[in-house]
Design a protein around this motif. Sequence first.
Motif, PDB file in Angstrom:
ATOM      1  N   UNK A  18      20.375 -15.423  60.047  1.00  0.00           N
ATOM      2  CA  UNK A  18      20.443 -13.973  60.252  1.00  0.00           C
ATOM      3  C   UNK A  18      21.911 -13.564  60.303  1.00  0.00           C
ATOM      4  N   UNK A  19      22.166 -12.273  60.050  1.00  0.00           N
ATOM      5  CA  UNK A  19      23.540 -11.778  60.095  1.00  0.00           C
ATOM      6  C   UNK A  19      23.521 -10.296  60.470  1.00  0.00           C
ATOM      7  N   UNK A  20      24.464  -9.855  61.332  1.00  0.00           N
ATOM      8  CA  UNK A  20      24.543  -8.427  61.670  1.00  0.00           C
ATOM      9  C   UNK A  20      25.079  -7.615  60.493  1.00  0.00           C
ATOM     10  N   UNK A  21      24.491  -6.457  60.280  1.00  0.00           N
ATOM     11  CA  UNK A  21      24.847  -5.590  59.151  1.00  0.00           C
ATOM     12  C   UNK A  21      25.109  -4.178  59.680  1.00  0.00           C
ATOM     13  N   UNK A  22      26.182  -3.562  59.191  1.00  0.00           N
ATOM     14  CA  UNK A  22      26.531  -2.215  59.624  1.00  0.00           C
ATOM     15  C   UNK A  22      25.498  -1.220  59.109  1.00  0.00           C
ATOM     16  N   UNK A  23      25.200  -0.191  59.914  1.00  0.00           N
ATOM     17  CA  UNK A  23      24.204   0.808  59.534  1.00  0.00           C
ATOM     18  C   UNK A  23      24.806   1.882  58.632  1.00  0.00           C
ATOM     19  N   UNK A  24      24.037   2.297  57.638  1.00  0.00           N
ATOM     20  CA  UNK A  24      24.391   3.404  56.756  1.00  0.00           C
ATOM     21  C   UNK A  24      23.213   4.361  56.738  1.00  0.00           C
ATOM     22  N   UNK A 130      43.841  -0.196  65.917  1.00  0.00           N
ATOM     23  CA  UNK A 130      42.609   0.075  65.177  1.00  0.00           C
ATOM     24  C   UNK A 130      42.043  -1.176  64.519  1.00  0.00           C
ATOM     25  N   UNK A 131      42.835  -2.228  64.464  1.00  0.00           N
ATOM     26  CA  UNK A 131      42.358  -3.466  63.833  1.00  0.00           C
ATOM     27  C   UNK A 131      41.535  -4.330  64.797  1.00  0.00           C
ATOM     28  N   UNK A 132      41.564  -3.972  66.098  1.00  0.00           N
ATOM     29  CA  UNK A 132      40.765  -4.705  67.087  1.00  0.00           C
ATOM     30  C   UNK A 132      39.359  -4.122  67.078  1.00  0.00           C
ATOM     31  N   UNK A 133      38.490  -4.674  66.252  1.00  0.00           N
ATOM     32  CA  UNK A 133      37.162  -4.111  66.061  1.00  0.00           C
ATOM     33  C   UNK A 133      36.099  -5.195  66.140  1.00  0.00           C
ATOM     34  N   UNK A 134      35.294  -5.147  67.182  1.00  0.00           N
ATOM     35  CA  UNK A 134      34.195  -6.098  67.303  1.00  0.00           C
ATOM     36  C   UNK A 134      33.159  -5.875  66.211  1.00  0.00           C
ATOM     37  N   UNK A 140      31.967  -7.125  59.055  1.00  0.00           N
ATOM     38  CA  UNK A 140      32.874  -7.051  57.911  1.00  0.00           C
ATOM     39  C   UNK A 140      32.641  -5.821  57.060  1.00  0.00           C
ATOM     40  N   UNK A 141      31.969  -4.783  57.625  1.00  0.00           N
ATOM     41  CA  UNK A 141      31.524  -3.678  56.784  1.00  0.00           C
ATOM     42  C   UNK A 141      32.010  -2.302  57.164  1.00  0.00           C
ATOM     43  N   UNK A 142      33.073  -2.184  57.961  1.00  0.00           N
ATOM     44  CA  UNK A 142      33.537  -0.852  58.360  1.00  0.00           C
ATOM     45  C   UNK A 142      35.046  -0.715  58.174  1.00  0.00           C
ATOM     46  N   UNK A 143      35.460   0.538  58.033  1.00  0.00           N
ATOM     47  CA  UNK A 143      36.878   0.899  58.094  1.00  0.00           C
ATOM     48  C   UNK A 143      37.162   1.490  59.466  1.00  0.00           C
TER      49      UNK A 143
END
Length: 249
Positions: A18-24, A130-134, A140-143
């Motif tokens: 499994x892997x966490x995925x950013x929501x869109x 801003x680069x410290x992002x959990x 790996x899917x957000x700016x």
Amino acid sequence: MRIFSCLKLDGDGAVEGVHPVVEETPLSIFINGRHFATAMTSPAMAEEFVAGHLYSEGIVGGLEEIESLVVEEKVVKVVLTNPIRAIRSKRPILSGCGGASSFLDESKLGKVASDLRVDRGDLRAALKEISISKLHKATGGVHSVGLFYNGGVICKVEDIGRHSALDKVIGRALLDGIRFEETFVATTGRISSDMALKCSRAGVAIIASRGATTSLAIEIAEHTGLSIVGFVRGEKMNVYTGRERIRGW
């Protein structure tokens, strides 16, 4: 974020995992009862996104032109005092990755009037902040985009799109009554023409990125007075426009 199953390949091996995925999610915006746009964004901060987008795109000149803004799940209903701006023709530069300056009406570009001066260390610290992002570390899917003032952070946002993240920090500052001419933006993404236009329209003094910029963004900044700083990495950075705002060189 959400967890999805996937087949993980590593060399000759394969395992189920499994892997966490950013929501869109789609966000439909209605202005005075008419559909204006459907934006694909990360689900948080819908109010800030819409307020910032309308302001950074020049559709409103300030909060006083927004009579109401109501968020209802995936729909935002806005009432403007002057809705005619929302149905005008869209500008031809859509992606921020191409085009030519001949498409731009220089008389309609925002002008940055700011006496802001920052140290190089302030820009490095902002990019580090801003680069410290959990969320980015997990997916790996957000700016990430942040708005800074006097060395401190006003607001930082993560979104699937750097443009949406910028709109959200602009919207948050607009709602809080922040003076944009005393601020600068830090972003993990490329500085494209639309990023430069949004900052210029809002009156932000400086935009800095750990990444690259584009030729059209630089041309826009030269006309508007925006300072662009790219490749902020370690002790290095490239100041493309508005170098007088960067101290210590």
